[in-house]
Design a protein around this motif. Structure first.
Motif, PDB file in Angstrom:
ATOM      1  N   LYS A 184      20.576  55.297 -38.570  1.00 27.48           N
ATOM      2  CA  LYS A 184      20.882  56.320 -39.486  1.00 27.48           C
ATOM      3  C   LYS A 184      22.408  56.250 -40.232  1.00 27.48           C
ATOM      4  N   GLN A 200      18.810  54.561 -34.274  1.00 26.17           N
ATOM      5  CA  GLN A 200      17.676  54.712 -35.413  1.00 26.17           C
ATOM      6  C   GLN A 200      18.104  54.208 -36.647  1.00 26.17           C
ATOM      7  N   THR A 251      13.750  62.505 -38.454  1.00 26.91           N
ATOM      8  CA  THR A 251      13.418  61.002 -38.502  1.00 26.91           C
ATOM      9  C   THR A 251      13.193  60.633 -39.910  1.00 26.91           C
TER      10      THR A 251
END
Length: 282
Positions: free
Chosen positions: A129, A127, A97
């Motif tokens: 990313k 997320q 994370t």
């Protein structure tokens, strides 16, 4: 131990195709800069977060999360990629994370590991990313729907992971697939003398060859790793000596077809083992 082992980013088929006179990075170490092929990425139809390009402050503050599935050979590849990224200034983190980029090194031998790989990709996308894919899944099936629009580094191109990560962080999508050859024949791959970050500091995993001689109908690894390509004995011995100098106390020799080592370069596994014994233990 022997084991058988921002919204409109650019899509670049090979990182060598990227030209930018303003950029300062590892790609400047390479001279091939022609045949540019760039196309605009398609719209984000899934409404997933789009990774924000880092800009020119690369490296120094970016955090990299590396996840590995599969055999000891894959683990060794991840250790080599981790070593190069760490040497170039990136920070490796265990908490995904916190990472700016996820490097996912996949395995295609069994469906569960491939399913986990696919699920991790979707998690990373949700997320927002930056993601780089490695390993046998994207190498063996680069047209799979779930790898589209993401950067891919081939199993024999891990020595160029810094370039791929750098361009991915800048908002580009890079596909770097290919086979290394020496004297017209397939080689083992990236140099065994690259820097490493070992998950276990006491164990050195040395891939002595890649690929195999067989064509098993149930196995997809052949499509990823290809035909047999052995590393020269002297390179394997040099890696082993270096590992012991760095405090390693155990060595694993691994590959997809360990017993066939050397058949493509005029040697054999027993010959390699005797050479290792002579150098390391006598």
């Amino acid at each position: 131990m022997l084991e058988q082992s921002p919204p409109c980013s650019e899509i670049i088929e090979d990182i060598e195709d990227l030209i930018s006179i303003q950029d300062i990075g590892p790609k400047e170490r390479y001279s091939s800069r022609k045949n540019v092929k760039v196309q605009v990425k398609k719209k984000n139809i899934n409404n997933l977060p789009i990774p924000v390009p880092i800009g020119d402050n690369i490296p120094g503050i970016q955090k990299i999360y590396i996840k590995t599935w599969g055999c000891a050979h894959n683990s060794s590849d991840s250790e080599y990629m981790a070593g190069q990224l760490a040497a170039y200034g990136y920070k490796l983190v265990e908490d995904k994370t916190l990472a700016d980029l996820w490097l996912l090194n996949s395995c295609t031998v069994k469906n569960p590991s491939e399913d986990h790989f696919r699920n991790e990709i979707e998690t990373g996308k949700k997320q927002g990313k930056h993601i780089v894919l490695a390993g046998c899944v994207p190498q063996g099936a680069p047209k799979s729907s779930f790898v589209q629009g993401l950067s891919i580094i081939g199993v024999q191109q891990i020595d160029r992971v810094v370039e791929v990560v750098e361009e991915t962080l800048r908002g580009n999508t890079v596909k770097l697939l290919g086979t290394k050859k020496e004297n017209g024949k397939k080689s083992g791959g990236a140099s065994l003398l690259l820097p490493k970050v070992r998950r276990n500091p006491l164990i050195e995993i040395i891939a002595i060859n890649t690929g195999c001689l067989n064509q098993c109908t149930y196995c997809k690894t052949k499509h990823a790793r290809g035909d047999l390509g052995s590393y020269p004995p002297e390179e394997i011995i040099a890696r082993a000596k270096l590992a012991f100098e760095e405090g390693v106390v155990e060595i694993w020799l691994t590959s997809e077809d360990t017993g066939t080592y050397g058949r493509d370069i005029g040697t054999s596994l027993p010959e390699l083992l005797w050479k290792l014994v002579e150098v390391l233990f006598l």
